[in-house]
Design a protein around this motif. Sequence first.
Motif, short mmCIF file in Angstrom:
data_model
loop_
_atom_site.label_atom_id
_atom_site.label_comp_id
_atom_site.label_asym_id
_atom_site.label_seq_id
_atom_site.Cartn_x
_atom_site.Cartn_y
_atom_site.Cartn_z
N ASP A 127 113.21 0.59 -0.68
CA ASP A 127 113.41 2.09 -0.03
C ASP A 127 113.28 1.95 1.49
OD1 ASP A 127 110.78 1.52 -0.91
OD2 ASP A 127 110.08 3.47 -0.59
N VAL A 162 112.47 -0.52 -6.46
CA VAL A 162 111.41 0.45 -5.80
C VAL A 162 110.40 0.82 -6.81
CG1 VAL A 162 111.23 2.63 -4.47
CG2 VAL A 162 113.34 1.38 -4.29
N ALA A 163 109.28 0.07 -6.64
CA ALA A 163 108.51 0.00 -7.99
C ALA A 163 107.68 1.34 -8.20
CB ALA A 163 107.32 -1.12 -7.91
N VAL A 164 107.45 2.05 -6.87
CA VAL A 164 106.77 3.41 -7.08
C VAL A 164 107.71 4.22 -7.71
CG1 VAL A 164 105.16 3.27 -5.19
CG2 VAL A 164 107.60 3.57 -4.58
N PRO A 175 99.58 -10.40 -0.88
CA PRO A 175 98.89 -9.29 -1.10
C PRO A 175 99.79 -7.85 -0.54
CG PRO A 175 97.75 -10.79 -0.06
CD PRO A 175 98.99 -11.63 0.01
N GLY A 176 99.56 -6.86 -1.35
CA GLY A 176 100.30 -5.63 -0.94
C GLY A 176 101.57 -5.44 -1.28
N VAL A 177 102.37 -6.57 -1.84
CA VAL A 177 103.86 -6.38 -1.92
C VAL A 177 104.18 -5.41 -3.01
CG1 VAL A 177 104.70 -8.73 -0.91
CG2 VAL A 177 103.99 -8.46 -3.50
N GLY A 178 103.12 -5.08 -3.83
CA GLY A 178 103.60 -3.94 -4.72
C GLY A 178 103.42 -4.83 -6.26
N LYS A 179 102.67 -5.82 -6.40
CA LYS A 179 102.72 -6.48 -7.79
C LYS A 179 102.15 -5.47 -8.89
CE LYS A 179 100.14 -9.64 -6.11
NZ LYS A 179 100.11 -9.14 -4.43
N SER A 180 101.16 -4.76 -8.49
CA SER A 180 100.41 -3.91 -9.73
C SER A 180 101.42 -2.80 -10.06
CB SER A 180 99.23 -3.43 -9.13
OG SER A 180 98.11 -4.50 -8.99
N THR A 181 102.10 -2.18 -8.87
CA THR A 181 102.74 -1.04 -9.23
C THR A 181 104.25 -1.59 -9.96
OG1 THR A 181 102.30 -0.35 -7.00
CG2 THR A 181 104.03 0.90 -8.01
N ARG A 196 96.04 2.58 -10.48
CA ARG A 196 97.41 2.34 -10.51
C ARG A 196 98.09 2.12 -11.90
NH1 ARG A 196 97.01 0.66 -5.56
NH2 ARG A 196 96.45 -1.52 -5.91
N ASN A 211 110.81 -5.98 -3.41
CA ASN A 211 110.30 -4.59 -3.76
C ASN A 211 110.20 -3.81 -2.50
OD1 ASN A 211 109.03 -2.86 -5.41
ND2 ASN A 211 107.06 -3.24 -4.57
N LYS A 212 110.06 -2.55 -2.52
CA LYS A 212 109.98 -1.65 -1.32
C LYS A 212 111.36 -1.70 -0.77
CE LYS A 212 105.00 -2.60 -0.79
NZ LYS A 212 103.94 -2.46 0.20
N GLU A 248 99.43 -10.87 -13.38
CA GLU A 248 99.55 -10.68 -12.07
C GLU A 248 98.41 -11.47 -11.02
OE1 GLU A 248 98.71 -6.52 -10.56
OE2 GLU A 248 98.64 -7.67 -8.67
N1 LIG Z 1 107.49 2.41 -0.07
C1 LIG Z 1 107.36 1.73 -1.36
N2 LIG Z 1 105.89 1.66 -1.47
C2 LIG Z 1 105.40 0.66 -2.60
C3 LIG Z 1 106.50 0.08 -3.44
N3 LIG Z 1 105.71 -0.31 -4.39
C4 LIG Z 1 104.65 -0.46 -4.19
N4 LIG Z 1 104.21 0.23 -2.95
C5 LIG Z 1 103.00 0.58 -2.56
O1 LIG Z 1 102.55 -0.57 -1.73
C6 LIG Z 1 101.04 -0.60 -1.87
C7 LIG Z 1 100.47 -1.95 -2.53
O2 LIG Z 1 100.90 -1.76 -3.94
P1 LIG Z 1 100.24 -2.59 -4.98
O3 LIG Z 1 101.19 -2.39 -6.08
O4 LIG Z 1 98.77 -2.24 -5.04
O5 LIG Z 1 100.37 -4.05 -4.23
P2 LIG Z 1 99.90 -5.50 -5.01
O6 LIG Z 1 101.09 -6.33 -4.60
O7 LIG Z 1 99.37 -5.40 -6.36
O8 LIG Z 1 98.66 -5.62 -4.23
P3 LIG Z 1 97.42 -6.63 -4.25
O9 LIG Z 1 97.19 -6.69 -5.71
O10 LIG Z 1 96.14 -6.05 -3.55
O11 LIG Z 1 97.84 -7.97 -3.70
C8 LIG Z 1 100.67 0.78 -2.53
O12 LIG Z 1 100.20 1.92 -1.48
C9 LIG Z 1 101.97 1.12 -3.40
O13 LIG Z 1 101.98 2.55 -3.46
C10 LIG Z 1 107.79 0.65 -3.13
O14 LIG Z 1 108.55 0.34 -4.00
N5 LIG Z 1 108.09 1.31 -2.17
#
Ligand SMILES: Nc1nc2c(ncn2[C@@H]2O[C@H](COP(=O)(O)OP(=O)(O)OP(=O)(O)O)[C@@H](O)[C@H]2O)c(=O)[nH]1
Length: 333
Positions: A198, A236-238, A58-64, A102, A195-196, A148
Motif C-alpha cells: 500500500d 498488504v498484511a495489515v 526488523p519491522g517489515v511486517g513479519k508478525s502482521t 498483534r 509487504n506494505k 517467525e
Molecule cells: N502500511 C502498512 N503497514 C504495515 C503492513 N504490515 C505491517 N505493517 C506495520 O508495520 C509495523 C511492523 O509490523 P510487524 O508485523 O510488527 O513487523 P515485524 O517484521 O514482525 O517486526 P519485528 O518482529 O519487530 O522485526 C506495524 O506498525 C504494522 O502495523 C502493511 O502491509 N502496510
Amino acid sequence: MAADIGTLIAGLERGERRALARLLTLAEDGLPEQLRDVIGGLYAATGRARVIGVTGSPGVGKSTLTNAIAAELRSRDRSVAILAVDPSSPFSGGALLGDRVRMQSHHADPGVFIRSMAARGHLGGLSFATPQAVLVLDAAGFDDVIVETVGVGQSEVEIAATADTTVVTLAPGMGDGIQAAKAGILEVADIFVINKADRGGAGQLESELRGMLEMGHAVQEAGDEAGWWPPIVRCVAVRSEGTTELVDALAAHGDHLDDSGQRERRARDRALHTIREIALEHIRVRFARLDHGDDPMLEALAAKVAARDVDPYSAADDLLEAIEGGFDSAGDG
Ligand SMILES: Nc1nc2c(ncn2[C@@H]2O[C@H](COP(=O)(O)OP(=O)(O)OP(=O)(O)O)[C@@H](O)[C@H]2O)c(=O)[nH]1
Ligand SMILES: [Mg+2]
C-alpha cells in the motif's frame, strides 16, 4: 526416560495444551539430558507438519503477515502453531509483547497456538532451541508450524534449514530491502513477499528484486534447485491482502518439493543439521562444565601433565575420548 517427561508426552498426544507448553519450555531451556528424553520420546510422531519460515528485516511486517497467513490457513481448515523467535539482540525486549498483542485476533481459537521464544541465555542459542521447539509443535499435531525470525544474517540460513518453505519478506521504503537481500536471503527464499504494497515503491522494489534474481540465476548451474523460481507475492498484511495468493504459493511450493524429490533431500539435510547441532551442543555443554573447573577428570589429567606423567596432547586425547562417550557421560554435572 524420566517419568514426568513420559507423562507430558502422553498429555501432548491427548492434545493437552499444558503439556505442550511445558514440553516447549523443556525444548527451550531443558538440560541436555531432559531434551534427549523429550525428543527421543516424541520424534516418531513428528514429520507430519508443514514448517513455514517467515523471515525479513526488523519491522517489515513479519508478525502482521504471520497473523494474516494463520487466518487464511484457518479458513482452509488447517490448524496452525506460530513460533515467534526473538533474536538475542538487547533491543528486542519490547517486541515480544508487541507480537502477542498483534497476534491476539486468534486468541479464542483452539486451532491456533502462539508461542514466543526468547533466545537469550540459552546454551547454543536459537540454532539449537528452534528445531527442537518445532519438533514439539509437529508432534502436537498442528498442520502448519510458522516460525517467525528476524533476518539478521545467520538466522535466515538457520530458519531455511528448519523450514520446508521459507518466505522472505521485504518492504518498500525500509531502505534496507535489497541490502538485506544481498546479505544472503536470496539463496534461502522459496517465496518472496513484498509487504506494505500500500506504500509507494513496491513496484520499484519488485523490479530490483527480479533483477537480482535473474543475475543470481545466470550464474547458477542449469537445473539448480530442481527448477523452482521463487514467486514474488505482493501483500498488504495489515489488510490481509495478498494472503490468499501467498498461501496458494505455499501449496505450490509444497507440490514442487514432492514432485522434484526436494522434500526428501531437505529432510535429510535437516537431519544432518540436527545431528551436527546436537553433537556440537553436547561438546559445548561438556566444555562449559569443564570451564567451571569442577571436572574431576580434567583435574586429574592436569595433575598428570604437570607432573610430566603424560604429555598434554595425550591428555587432550583422553579428554576428547571421554567427551565422545555421548550425552550420558555428560549427565553427571
Ligand atoms: N502500511 C502498512 N503497514 C504495515 C503492513 N504490515 C505491517 N505493517 C506495520 O508495520 C509495523 C511492523 O509490523 P510487524 O508485523 O510488527 O513487523 P515485524 O517484521 O514482525 O517486526 P519485528 O518482529 O519487530 O522485526 C506495524 O506498525 C504494522 O502495523 C502493511 O502491509 N502496510
Ligand atoms: Mg515480529
